[in-house]
Design an enzyme around this catalytic site. Structure first.
Site, PDB file in Angstrom:
ATOM      1  N   ASN A  73       1.016  -1.133   0.074  1.00 59.85           N
ATOM      2  CA  ASN A  73       0.016   0.126  -0.022  1.00 59.85           C
ATOM      3  C   ASN A  73       0.839   1.161  -0.016  1.00 59.85           C
ATOM      4  OD1 ASN A  73      -1.876   2.083   0.520  1.00 59.85           O
ATOM      5  ND2 ASN A  73      -2.154   1.584   2.596  1.00 59.85           N
ATOM      6  N   LYS A  80      -0.009   4.175  -0.148  1.00 60.71           N
ATOM      7  CA  LYS A  80      -0.557   5.358   0.080  1.00 60.71           C
ATOM      8  C   LYS A  80      -0.448   6.552  -0.763  1.00 60.71           C
ATOM      9  CE  LYS A  80       0.266   3.376   4.830  1.00 60.71           C
ATOM     10  NZ  LYS A  80       0.050   3.458   6.202  1.00 60.71           N
ATOM     11  N   HIS A  84      -9.538   0.782   5.154  1.00 56.01           N
ATOM     12  CA  HIS A  84      -8.319   1.058   5.759  1.00 56.01           C
ATOM     13  C   HIS A  84      -8.523   2.142   6.911  1.00 56.01           C
ATOM     14  CE1 HIS A  84      -4.088   2.459   6.422  1.00 56.01           C
ATOM     15  NE2 HIS A  84      -3.565   1.436   5.830  1.00 56.01           N
ATOM     16  N   GLU A 122      -6.861   4.355   8.145  1.00 57.54           N
ATOM     17  CA  GLU A 122      -6.783   5.716   7.885  1.00 57.54           C
ATOM     18  C   GLU A 122      -8.049   6.388   7.326  1.00 57.54           C
ATOM     19  OE1 GLU A 122      -3.119   5.400   5.545  1.00 57.54           O
ATOM     20  OE2 GLU A 122      -1.922   4.860   7.356  1.00 57.54           O
ATOM     21  N   GLU A 145      -5.252  -5.403  10.413  1.00 60.71           N
ATOM     22  CA  GLU A 145      -4.219  -4.415  10.841  1.00 60.71           C
ATOM     23  C   GLU A 145      -4.505  -3.502  12.138  1.00 60.71           C
ATOM     24  OE1 GLU A 145      -2.224  -3.078   6.894  1.00 60.71           O
ATOM     25  OE2 GLU A 145      -3.877  -1.979   7.098  1.00 60.71           O
ATOM     26  N   GLY A 151       2.423   2.005  10.854  1.00 60.99           N
ATOM     27  CA  GLY A 151       3.287   3.291  10.575  1.00 60.99           C
ATOM     28  C   GLY A 151       3.898   3.727  11.940  1.00 60.99           C
ATOM     29  N   SER A 208       3.530  -2.303  10.322  1.00 56.15           N
ATOM     30  CA  SER A 208       5.095  -2.222  10.508  1.00 56.15           C
ATOM     31  C   SER A 208       5.556  -3.596  10.162  1.00 56.15           C
ATOM     32  CB  SER A 208       5.310  -1.690  11.891  1.00 56.15           C
ATOM     33  OG  SER A 208       4.773  -0.461  12.138  1.00 56.15           O
TER      34      SER A 208
END
Ligand code: PEP
Length: 257
Positions: A9, A11, A95, A97, A168, A174, A213
């Protein structure tokens, strides 16, 4: 049969020049390799059609998002059907985010999964708990609710293996903190049991990826979990060598198992 998958991904990263270079490097590194893993990349949307034309067959293209609606007066949106028409195969949906920054509720995520499947594509459905939810012991329930809302409550058995689940944990995305190998396997087994309840033996055909991560140094340990079928990779997918090392870690585990 479920597939081992490594999906990158990207992003909102890379210039067009950097994106082309990354694809070239990945193409060179993967060509001719005996890789027992489906490799998927999700570059920024404006690059998808152009990247598709130069992509080797062993790398599949994903989008990072799509509209919850079909065609119509939805300025700025792009439909799953449009993505399919330029050669996209997978769409990342839900996701964390997008859930956090664009207020995507379970209902919206469910609509997007439906759109993706109706367009003949595969959905990579992201689920995962926040740190606060884990620390208060609610992580299994949170993930159950997300899986039910966007997946098992609306998708029939015949389409179930068109959904790939990506677990996730939000606290691992991240941040450099990753779930331990045991925490990952434990949640993946929980997800597999939810799928088993809903779909019976079809559950063993559904790939469940871990994301958060993942790096070359921790990939092999995470991927050896019995219910861990690969990974959704953010930061480390932007460096061809790191992404390739993660692909190899997943592929080697397959060969060894
Ligand atoms: C992600 O964004 O899906 C992700 C897993 O990111 P990272 O690998 O950078 O934690």
């Amino acid at each position: 049969m479920k597939r081992r998958i490594i999906a990158g991904n990207w992003k909102s990263n890379t210039t067009w020049t950097e994106a082309k270079q990354l694809v070239e490097e990945l193409s060179r590194m993967t060509t001719g390799q005996d890789i027992n893993t489906r490799v998927v990349i999700a570059p920024p949307t404006p690059y998808l059609a152009a990247i598709r034309s130069g992509l080797p067959p062993m790398i599949a293209l994903a989008a990072q998002n799509c509209s919850a609606n079909d065609t119509g007066a939805f300025t700025g949106e792009y439909t799953a059907g449009m993505l399919a028409s330029v050669g996209v195969k997978y769409v990342i949906v839900g996701h964390s985010e997008r859930r956090a920054m664009y207020n995507e509720t379970d209902e919206v995520v469910a609509q997007k999964v439906r759109q993706v499947l109706d367009a003949g594509l595969y959905a990579i459905l992201c689920v995962g708990e926040s740190l606060e939810e884990r620390e208060s012991g609610r992580h299994f329930d949170v993930v159950k609710t997300q899986i039910e809302a966007a997946f098992t409550a609306q998708i029939g058995k015949e389409e179930a293996n068109h959904v790939v689940v990506a677990y996730e944990p939000v606290w691992a995305i991240g941040t450099g903190k990753t779930a331990s190998d045991e925490q990952a396997q434990e949640m993946h087994a929980h997800i597999r049991s939810l799928l088993d309840e809903a779909y019976g033996e079809v559950a063993s055909d559904i790939s469940i990826l871990y994301g958060g991560s993942v790096k070359p140094g921790n990939a092999a340990g995470i991927f050896q979990g019995e219910d861990v079928d690969g990974g959704l990779i953010g930061g480390a997918s932007l460096k061809a060598e790191d992404f390739m090392a993660i692909i190899e870690a997943n592929s080697e585990w397959t060969t060894a198992s």
